[in-house]
Design an enzyme around this catalytic site. Structure first.
Site, PDB file in Angstrom:
ATOM      1  N   GLY A 216       0.895  -1.319  -0.048  1.00 48.93           N
ATOM      2  CA  GLY A 216       0.124   0.070  -0.110  1.00 48.93           C
ATOM      3  C   GLY A 216       0.862   1.139   0.072  1.00 48.93           C
ATOM      4  O   GLY A 216       1.655   1.428  -0.379  1.00 48.93           O
ATOM      5  N   HIS A 217       0.266   2.322   0.496  1.00 47.78           N
ATOM      6  CA  HIS A 217       0.863   3.768   0.578  1.00 47.78           C
ATOM      7  C   HIS A 217       2.229   3.864   1.176  1.00 47.78           C
ATOM      8  O   HIS A 217       3.016   4.335   0.600  1.00 47.78           O
ATOM      9  CB  HIS A 217      -0.306   4.497   1.296  1.00 47.78           C
ATOM     10  N   PHE A 218       2.154   3.120   2.440  1.00 46.51           N
ATOM     11  CA  PHE A 218       3.501   3.235   3.176  1.00 46.51           C
ATOM     12  C   PHE A 218       4.199   1.820   2.887  1.00 46.51           C
ATOM     13  O   PHE A 218       4.263   1.007   3.795  1.00 46.51           O
ATOM     14  CB  PHE A 218       3.301   3.517   4.556  1.00 46.51           C
TER      15      PHE A 218
END
Length: 320
Positions: free
Chosen positions: A295-297
């Site tokens: 995901g994002h991180f």
């Protein structure tokens, strides 16, 4: 007997010398890996930063995203520090840097970039590779356009420079705020500053939620919850609207200067989806491209993989 004692003494000295050499090597290695936590004054603000590695080694400047800080690089820094000088500042209003109110400091991406620019000069960074992530992209691209001669490589992790990366559902209420900066529109965005939203940013799109440490939102949320910080974040949500008009300038920089670039992008990101990664291929000739199943991180789940990719990439690009 005398000969035996002499040989024994020589052997003992050799062993002691070996132990001493090993200890020196260990101490040197430890020194290179040791992360230092420092603060410098920039325009009256305390700017906190993490630093590790030899200062005469190639520098990697790590620029964090929202809503985190240099804390997001806590594991990456020691993973690179044996070969590289690694520096990760906190922007004003984030992490352990000063948090002036919105009346005391104008929270725009232009101002964040100016502070980081002055920070690099204050700590003596004349050449660097930039890790661009989320908010770090508009900060870092401003630096790159202003000082192209300082940028050796780019490492882009879910950091946008193309319209294709911000045309998804997540951005609709934020774009409305760009057009109409009212209290009512701003209040609609406060849900993005809650603990649930912070957890979602860290966990959405990951393969295994149980691998994501709660130390992440445990660090971030108390800082977001400080009195006055929501107003800071709303100001930056609005200021993000200043970035898309600059995309053409950033793309022109990429085409003209052709910085060697590594893409390590969490493809399941709902904020900066993979659609924002592909357009870099249009403008860059020396591009290493990796979409990661996270995901994002991305560092939280694929930090080891990313550190290996960075080391291999920099090893090739900075030794030419």
């Amino acid at each position: 007997m005398t000969i035996f004692k002499t040989k024994l003494s020589a052997l003992a000295l050799a062993v002691l010398f070996s132990i001493g050499s090993f200890a020196h090597a260990e101490n040197t290695q430890h020194s290179n890996h040791q992360v230092h936590y420092r603060t410098v004054k920039i325009d009256g603000l305390d700017i906190f930063y993490r630093e590790a590695g030899r200062k005469d080694a190639p520098t990697v400047l790590l620029l964090h995203g929202f809503p985190t800080s240099s804390h997001m690089f806590r594991n990456l820094i020691p993973a690179l520090a044996d070969k590289y000088h690694v520096v990760a500042p906190d922007y004003p209003g984030f992490g352990y840097s000063s948090m002036p109110t919105v009346d005391e400091f104008e929270y725009t991406f232009e101002n964040l970039a100016n502070v980081v620019d002055k920070f690099t000069e204050k700590v003596g960074l004349t050449k660097y590779s930039i890790y661009l992530m989320d908010y770090g992209a508009p900060v870092g691209f401003r630096l790159a356009v202003k000082h192209p001669e300082r940028v050796e490589t780019l490492i882009v992790q879910n950091g946008n420079a193309y319209a294709e990366g911000i045309d998804n559902e997540f951005w609709k209420p934020i774009k409305s705020y760009w057009k109409k900066r009212t209290k009512e529109q701003g209040d609609k965005l406060r849900s993005l500053l809650t603990l649930d939203a912070t957890k979602w940013q860290y966990t959405y799109g990951v393969r295994n939620v149980e691998t994501i440490s709660p130390d992440t939102w445990g660090h971030v949320q108390p800082l977001l919850d400080r009195p006055g910080n929501q107003e800071i974040q709303l100001a930056l949500f609005h200021s993000y609207g200043s970035n898309p008009p600059l995309y053409s300038n950033w793309q022109a920089y990429l085409r003209k200067h052709q910085p060697p670039t590594l893409i390590v992008w969490g493809k399941n990101d709902a904020i900066f989806p993979a659609a924002g990664a592909y357009p870099y291929k249009r403008d860059l000739k020396n591009l290493e491209f990796h979409l990661l199943d996270t995901g994002h991180f991305a560092l939280e789940e694929d930090g080891t993989k990313i550190s290996v990719l960075i080391r291999n990439f920099l090893g090739k690009q900075l030794t030419k």
